[in-house]
Motif scaffolding. Sequence first.
Motif, PDB file in Angstrom:
ATOM      1  N   ASP B  49       0.836  -1.192   0.000  1.00 33.96           N
ATOM      2  CA  ASP B  49       0.000   0.000   0.000  1.00 33.96           C
ATOM      3  C   ASP B  49       0.876   1.250   0.000  1.00 33.96           C
ATOM      4  OD1 ASP B  49      -1.850  -1.889   0.235  1.00 33.96           O
ATOM      5  OD2 ASP B  49      -2.805  -1.141   2.063  1.00 33.96           O
ATOM      6  N   GLU B  86     -11.657   1.756   8.511  1.00 39.11           N
ATOM      7  CA  GLU B  86     -10.728   0.797   9.115  1.00 39.11           C
ATOM      8  C   GLU B  86     -10.454   1.225  10.546  1.00 39.11           C
ATOM      9  OE1 GLU B  86      -7.859  -1.079   7.136  1.00 39.11           O
ATOM     10  OE2 GLU B  86      -9.078  -1.279   5.338  1.00 39.11           O
ATOM     11  N   ALA B  91      -8.268   5.005   7.133  1.00 35.91           N
ATOM     12  CA  ALA B  91      -8.751   4.710   5.785  1.00 35.91           C
ATOM     13  C   ALA B  91     -10.214   4.297   5.840  1.00 35.91           C
ATOM     14  CB  ALA B  91      -7.916   3.594   5.161  1.00 35.91           C
ATOM     15  N   LEU B  93     -12.977   2.005   3.522  1.00 37.19           N
ATOM     16  CA  LEU B  93     -13.107   1.076   2.415  1.00 37.19           C
ATOM     17  C   LEU B  93     -14.529   1.171   1.867  1.00 37.19           C
ATOM     18  CD1 LEU B  93     -10.738  -0.750   1.666  1.00 37.19           C
ATOM     19  CD2 LEU B  93     -11.975  -2.636   2.700  1.00 37.19           C
ATOM     20  N   TRP B 117     -13.565  -2.899  -4.584  1.00 36.28           N
ATOM     21  CA  TRP B 117     -13.504  -1.891  -3.509  1.00 36.28           C
ATOM     22  C   TRP B 117     -12.539  -0.772  -3.838  1.00 36.28           C
ATOM     23  CZ3 TRP B 117      -8.484  -1.789  -1.914  1.00 36.28           C
ATOM     24  CH2 TRP B 117      -7.755  -2.978  -1.953  1.00 36.28           C
ATOM     25  N   LYS B 119     -10.176   2.162  -1.655  1.00 32.31           N
ATOM     26  CA  LYS B 119      -9.714   2.569  -0.332  1.00 32.31           C
ATOM     27  C   LYS B 119      -9.406   4.063  -0.360  1.00 32.31           C
ATOM     28  CE  LYS B 119      -6.240   0.946   2.987  1.00 32.31           C
ATOM     29  NZ  LYS B 119      -5.058   0.064   3.052  1.00 32.31           N
ATOM     30  N   LYS B 129      -6.060   3.308  -2.966  1.00 34.06           N
ATOM     31  CA  LYS B 129      -5.826   2.039  -3.626  1.00 34.06           C
ATOM     32  C   LYS B 129      -7.161   1.485  -4.111  1.00 34.06           C
ATOM     33  CE  LYS B 129      -3.423  -2.273  -2.773  1.00 34.06           C
ATOM     34  NZ  LYS B 129      -3.164  -3.330  -1.816  1.00 34.06           N
ATOM     35  N   GLN B 130      -7.124   0.687  -5.161  1.00 29.14           N
ATOM     36  CA  GLN B 130      -8.353   0.031  -5.607  1.00 29.14           C
ATOM     37  C   GLN B 130      -8.085  -1.462  -5.755  1.00 29.14           C
ATOM     38  OE1 GLN B 130     -11.038   1.625  -8.276  1.00 29.14           O
ATOM     39  NE2 GLN B 130     -10.055   3.609  -8.520  1.00 29.14           N
ATOM     40  N   SER B 131      -9.163  -2.241  -5.633  1.00 30.86           N
ATOM     41  CA  SER B 131      -8.995  -3.682  -5.828  1.00 30.86           C
ATOM     42  C   SER B 131      -8.633  -3.939  -7.281  1.00 30.86           C
ATOM     43  CB  SER B 131     -10.287  -4.416  -5.459  1.00 30.86           C
ATOM     44  OG  SER B 131     -11.362  -3.883  -6.191  1.00 30.86           O
TER      45      SER B 131
END
Lengths: 78, 412
Positions: B49, B86, B91, B93, B117, B119, B129-131
């Motif tokens: 990350d 989280e 963060a 999600l 998802w 983030k 970040k992305q999945s």
Amino acid sequence: MNAVSPSPVVTPRPSVAIWLWPIVLGLLTVFGLLSALLGQHGIWLALSWTALSIPLIVTVACLLRAWCRTPSVKGGQS
Amino acid sequence: MTPRALRRWFGIHKWTSLVCSIFLLIVCVTGLPMLFSEQIFDTFVGDDDPPYESLPADTPNASLDVIVHKAMALYPGQIITSVNPEDDEPAVLISMAPSWQALKDDETYPDRHSGHWIKFDARTAKVLKQSRPADAPKEPRSWTGVILGTCTRLHMNLFAGLPGALFMGAMGAVFVASLVSGTVLYGRFMKRLPFGSVRTDRASRLTWLDLHNLLGATTLVWATVVGFTGLVNELQTPLFGLWRVTDVRQILKPYANLPVPSQGHLSSVQGAFDTAAKAAPGNEVTGLSFPGASFGSPVHYVLWTRGATPLRARLFTPVLVDARTGELTGAYPMPWYLRFLEISRPLHFGDYGGIPLRILWALLDMVVIFVLVSGLVLWAGKRRIATDARLRALGYDLNEVDALPALAESAR
């Protein structure tokens, strides 16, 4: 606690004597499991770690005593 | 105790132990790496990350509404399924999908993954970040992931889903029965021996028996607690199912047939979090599911709140907030059997007292492995005696056979 008698002909021990150690170790385990769960802070965590180590320490002590005092003549699997 | 009762207890101990011991061995061995899964992942895998922006510690969080709108703008036409801040990093999600129907269809096609998802940084509302997109080539699995995944599946259900979980639960019950009968036998065997004696100077069978008794007695309570809470954990699917068809169905009955409103017209997500925090005082809100989720109501946000103290941290209280008006519908504490399940989890996992507790868990687990193995040795030895007796009765000379390996050994 006496040294292990080689003779099997010993008078039966009263129930208190049989169960004293298992009960003490069991209560310590219960205390250790709960104190960390309910307390969660410094001293309770330390008490939990101590209480849960005692059964392990007692086990190791018994094993050391057995193998140091009467060196095994038979050897074998153990 | 009469000889007859003793024989009966012995039979119970033998058979319950034999039935569960192979599964117990699997559970004990796979449980060891699971205890330290976080540490193993941090050491061998880590995460890639991007680092967080360094902001003053008192930087307020962005409104969740801002984050939700950003996510909607990134994927116009898709739906948001849940919002999860989280708890150990700043963060949020956001889980999304093309539609609720697409998510439902995923269940029938195991290779489809329409959910994804994003983030966000909770303070700046920037995308972190992305999945991975569903059509991207699959990331190679790390060997740590494979080992831990295999251990977890074996431990929980032997790769057999719900039937496997129920079977392992049954093995847990058999294990508890074997512990109880073992305790009765312990009392009988120790009548003539002081606690902790290990006879090393006589037949090796007696040494094994004494070790089995000593190690079993010292870990008895721990093994009972972890075995019983493991059994309770295996029952989680039916217990949650029971709750859904009783209380949850009752609560959701008035709304069950309403249509799911379009996500553009729902009340504030941040407002729902604030309402839920007020409705469940002392609890923190850990997540929100949008109306239309398979377990929820078509017109409510379902918010999951949990106790702030460690004991209550696993006790979840769902809160319903009407997504059309933003009004509180109610907070619904779980029934006793689910509360019991939630308390059983830490006592099974040993994850509530730092690394020293995990290490103690591992050591106690290894002692239990030894008790299982010594029990099997005693049983196998007993069987050999019986077989030997039978063979002798048939006229075989067993000493001759036994002497052969020894001869081979000395010939070297």
